[in-house]
Design an enzyme around this catalytic site. Structure first.
Site, mmCIF file in Angstrom:
data_model
loop_
_atom_site.group_PDB
_atom_site.id
_atom_site.type_symbol
_atom_site.label_atom_id
_atom_site.label_comp_id
_atom_site.label_asym_id
_atom_site.label_seq_id
_atom_site.Cartn_x
_atom_site.Cartn_y
_atom_site.Cartn_z
ATOM 1 N N HIS A 118 -2.939 -0.271 10.854
ATOM 2 C CA HIS A 118 -2.654 -1.314 9.856
ATOM 3 C C HIS A 118 -3.828 -2.287 9.890
ATOM 4 O O HIS A 118 -3.756 -3.351 10.489
ATOM 5 C CB HIS A 118 -1.335 -2.022 10.164
ATOM 6 C CG HIS A 118 -0.138 -1.113 10.140
ATOM 7 N ND1 HIS A 118 0.165 -0.250 11.171
ATOM 8 C CD2 HIS A 118 0.828 -0.936 9.209
ATOM 9 C CE1 HIS A 118 1.269 0.426 10.875
ATOM 10 N NE2 HIS A 118 1.689 0.016 9.687
ATOM 11 N N ASP A 151 -0.590 -2.441 14.671
ATOM 12 C CA ASP A 151 -0.290 -3.846 14.402
ATOM 13 C C ASP A 151 0.319 -3.957 13.002
ATOM 14 O O ASP A 151 -0.314 -4.470 12.070
ATOM 15 C CB ASP A 151 -1.571 -4.677 14.518
ATOM 16 C CG ASP A 151 -1.330 -6.152 14.226
ATOM 17 O OD1 ASP A 151 -0.165 -6.586 14.267
ATOM 18 O OD2 ASP A 151 -2.314 -6.854 13.941
#
Length: 275
Positions: free
Chosen positions: A41, A163
């Site tokens: 991410h 994340d």
């Protein structure tokens, strides 16, 4: 996806996550053989601290901003600040590098990055912010799907950074399940997983899920800068590492008390949990 990291960039959570990330990358470079990094991410790569989003919610002022001119921080934080300063050549903090930008500056020519970002605007910004290089691959795809599609890497060793935005109530459990599946494909790799500290029981359940599916050596570091309230505001975060590099535990043991004091807004604290 409505989450924009630009509103939170450079806060206490970024400090903890990115300091640990840089240590992991430096540790990988201790061996001459190339490595790969998968950032599931990735976000936009670079963040303008004078942007409307950053000015509307200037969390960076109580994060990296408090550390910027600190005279003698612990080695882990000194390395982190050195990396951020490389994006601010005149010494004035204007630009904050996200994980993919930090990764590209730490890689060697034979190392590789695969950065995934699903949101169209964030992905477009990511393409603008990262160098166009054969060893930097950008993917407009779901990060959880990428864990199955892009692992194991051709280099056979490396780091996976997870994340997610945690917009959905079950995102913590979703992340844990995705990591357990990834471990079946890349069990000897290192993993750095960031989580918000909002529910202690949910974090423990996620950790137990990972341990139940084969993760043997893990390291968890928690940092909070104020008392957790019912409002749900992010005042603390947790990083969970699988197969952490040698020396990171000791580096965090030096850095966490410093961060808890330097970034505090009240009832701060920290903890380390190893297995």
């Amino acid at each position: 996806m409505n989450y924009r990291h630009a509103f939170h960039v450079g806060n206490h959570a970024d400090v903890l996550k990115h300091a640990a990330l840089l240590f992991c990358l430096d540790a990988l470079k201790r061996k001459p053989t190339p490595f790969a990094v998968l950032d599931t991410h990735a976000g936009r790569g670079l963040y303008d601290l004078a942007s409307e989003e950053a000015e509307r919610s200037p969390e960076w002022r109580d994060g990296v901003g408090r550390l910027w001119d600190w005279p003698e921080p612990p080695p882990l934080i000194a390395r982190y600040l050195e990396a951020v300063r490389s994006f601010n050549a005149d010494g004035v903090l204007r630009t904050y590098p996200g994980s993919p930008a930090l990764i590209t500056t730490a890689m060697r020519p034979d190392d590789a990055l695969a950065a995934c970002e699903l949101h169209p605007e964030e992905y477009a910004a990511l393409r603008r912010s990262l160098p166009r290089a054969p060893n930097v691959q950008l993917h407009a795809r779901d990060g959880y799907e990428a864990l199955g599609a892009l692992l194991p890497p051709a280099q056979k060793r490396g780091l996976v950074v997870i994340d997610p935005p945690y917009e959905k109530p079950d995102e913590l459990a979703t992340s844990a399940q995705a990591i357990t599946r990834a471990l079946k494909r890349f069990g000897h790799g290192s993993y750095l997983w960031w989580r918000p500290m909002k529910s202690e029981s949910a974090l423990h359940a996620a950790d137990a899920e990972i341990h139940a599916h084969g993760a043997r050596e893990t390291l968890r570091a928690d940092l909070w800068t104020a008392a957790v309230t019912a409002e749900g505001k992010l005042v603390g975060s947790s990083i969970f590492l699988i197969n952490p590099p040698y020396g990171l535990e000791e580096a965090l043991r030096q850095a966490l008390p410093f961060l808890a004091d330097a970034l505090t807004k009240g009832q701060s604290g920290w903890r380390l949990i190893t297995s």
